[in-house]
Design a protein around this motif. Sequence first.
Motif, PDB file in Angstrom:
ATOM      1  N   ALA A   1       0.900  -1.352   0.050  1.00 51.13           N
ATOM      2  CA  ALA A   1       0.204  -0.139   0.077  1.00 51.13           C
ATOM      3  C   ALA A   1       0.727   0.966  -0.069  1.00 51.13           C
ATOM      4  O   ALA A   1       0.798   2.152  -0.748  1.00 51.13           O
ATOM      5  CB  ALA A   1      -1.218   0.079   1.403  1.00 51.13           C
ATOM      6  N   VAL A   2       2.196   1.128   1.586  1.00 52.29           N
ATOM      7  CA  VAL A   2       2.998   2.324   0.756  1.00 52.29           C
ATOM      8  C   VAL A   2       3.792   2.759  -0.571  1.00 52.29           C
ATOM      9  O   VAL A   2       3.559   3.566  -0.859  1.00 52.29           O
ATOM     10  CB  VAL A   2       3.890   2.196   2.377  1.00 52.29           C
ATOM     11  CG1 VAL A   2       5.114   3.594   1.761  1.00 52.29           C
ATOM     12  CG2 VAL A   2       3.094   2.165   3.107  1.00 52.29           C
ATOM     13  N   ALA A   3       4.058   1.375  -1.049  1.00 51.16           N
ATOM     14  CA  ALA A   3       5.001   1.383  -2.221  1.00 51.16           C
ATOM     15  C   ALA A   3       4.189   1.974  -2.920  1.00 51.16           C
ATOM     16  O   ALA A   3       4.243   2.768  -4.039  1.00 51.16           O
ATOM     17  CB  ALA A   3       5.083   0.028  -2.817  1.00 51.16           C
ATOM     18  N   GLU A   4       2.117   1.711  -3.777  1.00 48.49           N
ATOM     19  CA  GLU A   4       2.078   2.095  -4.132  1.00 48.49           C
ATOM     20  C   GLU A   4       1.460   3.922  -4.251  1.00 48.49           C
ATOM     21  O   GLU A   4       1.453   5.037  -5.234  1.00 48.49           O
ATOM     22  CB  GLU A   4       0.460   1.213  -4.380  1.00 48.49           C
ATOM     23  CG  GLU A   4      -0.092   1.880  -5.653  1.00 48.49           C
ATOM     24  CD  GLU A   4      -1.718   0.839  -6.290  1.00 48.49           C
ATOM     25  OE1 GLU A   4      -2.869   1.277  -5.687  1.00 48.49           O
ATOM     26  OE2 GLU A   4      -1.296  -0.218  -6.673  1.00 48.49           O
ATOM     27  N   PHE A   5       1.072   4.080  -2.980  1.00 48.58           N
ATOM     28  CA  PHE A   5       0.589   5.683  -2.936  1.00 48.58           C
ATOM     29  C   PHE A   5       2.047   6.506  -3.498  1.00 48.58           C
ATOM     30  O   PHE A   5       1.767   7.230  -3.544  1.00 48.58           O
ATOM     31  CB  PHE A   5       1.014   5.707  -0.844  1.00 48.58           C
ATOM     32  CG  PHE A   5       0.223   6.755  -0.184  1.00 48.58           C
ATOM     33  CD1 PHE A   5      -1.052   7.399  -0.737  1.00 48.58           C
ATOM     34  CD2 PHE A   5       1.031   8.094  -1.077  1.00 48.58           C
ATOM     35  CE1 PHE A   5      -0.977   8.540  -0.503  1.00 48.58           C
ATOM     36  CE2 PHE A   5       1.463   9.553  -0.144  1.00 48.58           C
ATOM     37  CZ  PHE A   5      -0.404   9.798  -0.187  1.00 48.58           C
ATOM     38  N   PHE A   6       3.082   5.977  -3.078  1.00 49.22           N
ATOM     39  CA  PHE A   6       4.450   6.662  -3.561  1.00 49.22           C
ATOM     40  C   PHE A   6       4.489   6.911  -5.541  1.00 49.22           C
ATOM     41  O   PHE A   6       5.403   7.822  -5.741  1.00 49.22           O
ATOM     42  CB  PHE A   6       5.586   6.975  -2.669  1.00 49.22           C
ATOM     43  CG  PHE A   6       5.554   6.936  -0.951  1.00 49.22           C
ATOM     44  CD1 PHE A   6       5.581   8.172  -0.970  1.00 49.22           C
ATOM     45  CD2 PHE A   6       4.864   6.637  -0.948  1.00 49.22           C
ATOM     46  CE1 PHE A   6       5.445   8.975   0.390  1.00 49.22           C
ATOM     47  CE2 PHE A   6       5.052   7.099   1.062  1.00 49.22           C
ATOM     48  CZ  PHE A   6       5.075   8.436   1.308  1.00 49.22           C
ATOM     49  N   ARG A   7       4.747   5.401  -5.421  1.00 51.81           N
ATOM     50  CA  ARG A   7       5.352   4.963  -6.573  1.00 51.81           C
ATOM     51  C   ARG A   7       3.980   5.138  -7.850  1.00 51.81           C
ATOM     52  O   ARG A   7       4.237   4.747  -9.362  1.00 51.81           O
ATOM     53  CB  ARG A   7       6.257   3.458  -6.543  1.00 51.81           C
ATOM     54  CG  ARG A   7       7.482   4.079  -5.836  1.00 51.81           C
ATOM     55  CD  ARG A   7       8.125   2.621  -5.999  1.00 51.81           C
ATOM     56  NE  ARG A   7       8.447   2.858  -6.871  1.00 51.81           N
ATOM     57  CZ  ARG A   7       9.363   1.569  -8.244  1.00 51.81           C
ATOM     58  NH1 ARG A   7       9.112   0.530  -8.402  1.00 51.81           N
ATOM     59  NH2 ARG A   7      10.171   2.366  -9.110  1.00 51.81           N
ATOM     60  N   GLY A   8       2.660   4.643  -7.833  1.00 51.99           N
ATOM     61  CA  GLY A   8       1.546   4.345  -8.610  1.00 51.99           C
ATOM     62  C   GLY A   8       1.895   3.366  -8.997  1.00 51.99           C
ATOM     63  O   GLY A   8       2.124   2.580  -7.695  1.00 51.99           O
ATOM     64  N   LYS A   9       0.281   2.578  -9.327  1.00 52.40           N
ATOM     65  CA  LYS A   9      -0.081   1.182  -9.149  1.00 52.40           C
ATOM     66  C   LYS A   9       0.736   0.859 -10.275  1.00 52.40           C
ATOM     67  O   LYS A   9       0.869   1.418 -11.768  1.00 52.40           O
ATOM     68  CB  LYS A   9      -1.470   1.516 -10.316  1.00 52.40           C
ATOM     69  CG  LYS A   9      -2.759   2.061  -9.432  1.00 52.40           C
ATOM     70  CD  LYS A   9      -4.438   1.828 -10.080  1.00 52.40           C
ATOM     71  CE  LYS A   9      -5.036   2.479  -8.673  1.00 52.40           C
ATOM     72  NZ  LYS A   9      -6.083   2.671  -9.494  1.00 52.40           N
TER      73      LYS A   9
END
Length: 355
Positions: free
Chosen positions: A329-337
């Motif tokens: 979740a954190v990875a997608e928040f900062f990097r995108g889908k």
Amino acid sequence: MKKQLLALSLLAAFAGMAHAQSNVTIYGLMDTGFIKETGSDLKMGEWNSSRLGFKGTEDLGSGYKATFQLEKRFYVNDGAKNGDLEFEGASNVGLAGPFGAVRLGRMNEIATESFRRLDPFNQEGVGSMLLGSQRTSRVSNATRYDSPTFNGFKFSAAYYLGKNTRDSGNNTLTSNNADNDGFALGLNFDNGPLLLLANYSRLSDSNDSNVWSLGASYKFGSVKIGLGYERTDDKGWKFGSASGKLKDTNIRSKQDNWILSADYKTGAHRIAGSFNWMKVKDVKGSTNAYWTRDDSGDVKKYSIGYFYSLSKRTTLYGQLAYSDFEDKAVAEFFRGKGFENDSVTGVQVGINHKF
């Protein structure tokens, strides 16, 4: 032959008149190289944004002058325009004098310009510190004032007009209470080895989202150590579209961002390193499956870089960064889908030339 000589004489005369009226500088930066990150193919990219700019002054007498700046951003590897604007970098005109300087138009955002001084990578490239969802490098429709420097202290203030959506037929911002003007305040103390900074900003059309930051650095001979903290209260909008990189509607969150940095320079060599810890919390409004509740999570980023100056204008560089995300979740928040790796390693090498 006489006609050619006459034409050359007239051109020289007009050039002399133009030079007498204003002082114009043409400047630029060219930067490109290779970038490889976990989950992505090898690509060409830049550390500093490549640009071509024009800036100048006209002496008005009694210590006053008119100023202007135009700056276009582009990519060296394919010649494409960087951003949607013709003059993405800057387009402003103003007055300067004993009182300081006032500019109108498009220019640097005060809080970003100040806080990025604590990042030895200048918030660019794979080594850059993580950026909050309410950060931008430049703002449009701005009025900015910069004071003279008094014993190391310098004050800056700006006001940013929002979009007028009530008369445009698009009431998206109005209906979501996001149609606000913005402003920023910055105070810097820069005197010898010590730098202190404090900033507060609210971007336009952001539903009154705000960011504030504090930081300091100190130089011990060839070594400079920096420490900074930035707090973001993102209420869900940025420039009229959902903020954050999840691309949902009205995602809201709070973000704490710490950076500890070190910079060592000797001769033609510079070594830079940083540790960046960022936590996002109280996430609301997301429909993404990873955010199952009002969740929180953090990311730790470690960066190191080496820079070798071939001359005063040309630099070879290499950067290595490792980001450790708490969860997807954190990875997608900062990097995108599509970029949900729990950890990411980035490598970048390139050449930078200023003129």
